[in-house]
Motif scaffolding. Structure first.
Motif, short mmCIF file in Angstrom:
data_model
loop_
_atom_site.label_atom_id
_atom_site.label_comp_id
_atom_site.label_asym_id
_atom_site.label_seq_id
_atom_site.Cartn_x
_atom_site.Cartn_y
_atom_site.Cartn_z
N VAL A 4 0.75 -1.13 0.15
CA VAL A 4 0.03 0.19 0.01
C VAL A 4 0.90 1.35 0.03
O VAL A 4 0.60 2.13 -0.79
CB VAL A 4 -0.94 -0.10 1.21
N LEU A 5 1.88 1.21 0.68
CA LEU A 5 2.81 2.22 0.75
C LEU A 5 3.51 2.60 -0.60
O LEU A 5 3.57 3.63 -0.96
CB LEU A 5 3.96 2.12 2.06
N ALA A 6 3.98 1.38 -1.09
CA ALA A 6 4.46 1.62 -2.47
C ALA A 6 3.50 2.24 -3.38
O ALA A 6 3.98 3.00 -4.12
CB ALA A 6 5.16 0.30 -2.86
N LEU A 7 2.48 1.85 -3.57
CA LEU A 7 1.24 2.35 -4.46
C LEU A 7 1.08 3.84 -4.22
O LEU A 7 0.99 4.71 -5.02
CB LEU A 7 0.06 1.39 -4.29
N LEU A 8 0.93 4.11 -2.81
CA LEU A 8 0.74 5.43 -2.36
C LEU A 8 1.89 6.27 -3.14
O LEU A 8 1.72 7.65 -3.53
CB LEU A 8 0.64 5.54 -0.82
N ILE A 9 2.98 6.05 -2.85
CA ILE A 9 4.36 6.77 -3.23
C ILE A 9 4.32 6.68 -4.82
O ILE A 9 4.74 7.86 -5.42
CB ILE A 9 5.40 6.02 -2.78
N LEU A 10 4.05 5.71 -5.62
CA LEU A 10 4.08 5.90 -7.01
C LEU A 10 2.96 6.98 -7.45
O LEU A 10 3.05 7.69 -8.43
CB LEU A 10 3.82 4.53 -7.44
N ALA A 11 1.59 6.93 -6.70
CA ALA A 11 1.06 7.95 -7.03
C ALA A 11 1.12 9.03 -6.89
O ALA A 11 1.15 10.27 -7.73
CB ALA A 11 -0.28 7.56 -6.56
N MET A 12 2.00 9.18 -5.86
CA MET A 12 2.51 10.72 -5.19
C MET A 12 3.29 11.13 -6.38
O MET A 12 3.46 12.58 -6.65
CB MET A 12 3.00 10.68 -3.95
N MET A 13 4.52 10.14 -6.68
CA MET A 13 5.29 10.59 -7.79
C MET A 13 4.86 10.92 -9.12
O MET A 13 5.29 11.77 -9.87
CB MET A 13 6.52 9.58 -7.85
N ARG A 30 11.70 18.22 -11.29
CA ARG A 30 12.88 17.34 -11.19
C ARG A 30 13.04 17.00 -9.72
O ARG A 30 13.95 16.02 -9.57
CB ARG A 30 14.15 18.24 -11.72
N ASP A 31 12.46 17.52 -8.67
CA ASP A 31 12.56 16.95 -7.42
C ASP A 31 11.79 15.76 -7.07
O ASP A 31 11.86 15.20 -5.92
CB ASP A 31 11.89 17.94 -6.44
N VAL A 32 11.44 15.05 -8.28
CA VAL A 32 10.74 13.87 -7.71
C VAL A 32 11.67 12.69 -7.21
O VAL A 32 11.34 11.71 -6.51
CB VAL A 32 10.14 13.23 -9.27
N TRP A 33 12.91 12.85 -7.40
CA TRP A 33 13.96 11.74 -6.88
C TRP A 33 13.82 11.87 -5.24
O TRP A 33 14.21 10.90 -4.62
CB TRP A 33 15.32 12.23 -7.27
N ALA A 38 12.53 9.21 -0.12
CA ALA A 38 11.89 9.23 1.11
C ALA A 38 11.04 7.78 0.93
O ALA A 38 10.80 7.22 2.28
CB ALA A 38 10.85 10.32 1.08
N ALA A 39 10.62 7.49 -0.18
CA ALA A 39 9.86 5.88 -0.31
C ALA A 39 10.90 4.95 0.07
O ALA A 39 10.46 3.96 0.79
CB ALA A 39 9.36 5.73 -1.64
N LEU A 40 12.37 4.83 -0.29
CA LEU A 40 13.05 3.95 0.06
C LEU A 40 13.15 3.73 1.49
O LEU A 40 13.41 2.87 2.06
CB LEU A 40 14.26 4.16 -0.75
N LEU A 41 13.27 4.89 2.06
CA LEU A 41 13.53 4.96 3.58
C LEU A 41 12.32 4.60 4.24
O LEU A 41 12.42 3.81 5.29
CB LEU A 41 13.90 6.31 4.14
N ALA A 42 11.25 4.91 3.91
CA ALA A 42 9.98 4.61 4.51
C ALA A 42 9.77 2.98 4.31
O ALA A 42 9.16 2.47 5.48
CB ALA A 42 8.79 5.20 3.96
#
Length: 54
Positions: A4-13, A30-33, A38-42
């Motif tokens: 769920v967290l991964a899908l939320l992060i992908l949607a946010m990106m 360009r700040d999408v990185w 943050a997603a990798l850390l979460a």
């Protein structure tokens, strides 16, 4: 939870690439990185907490 967290992060990106979110530090496309880092850390913290709680 991590899926769920991964899908939320992908949607946010994806939303950030279409229209920047305007949050501090995320004003340009360009700040999408920063979201990816943050997603990798979460996700890492989620995995770490789920394995130490057993």
């Amino acid at each position: 939870m991590s899926k769920v967290l991964a899908l939320l992060i992908l949607a946010m990106m994806a939303l950030h690439l279409i229209r920047p979110l305007g949050l501090p530090g995320l004003r340009l496309r360009r700040d999408v990185w920063k979201i990816a880092v943050a997603a990798l850390l979460a996700i890492g913290a989620t995995v770490l907490l789920s394995h130490t709680g057993q």
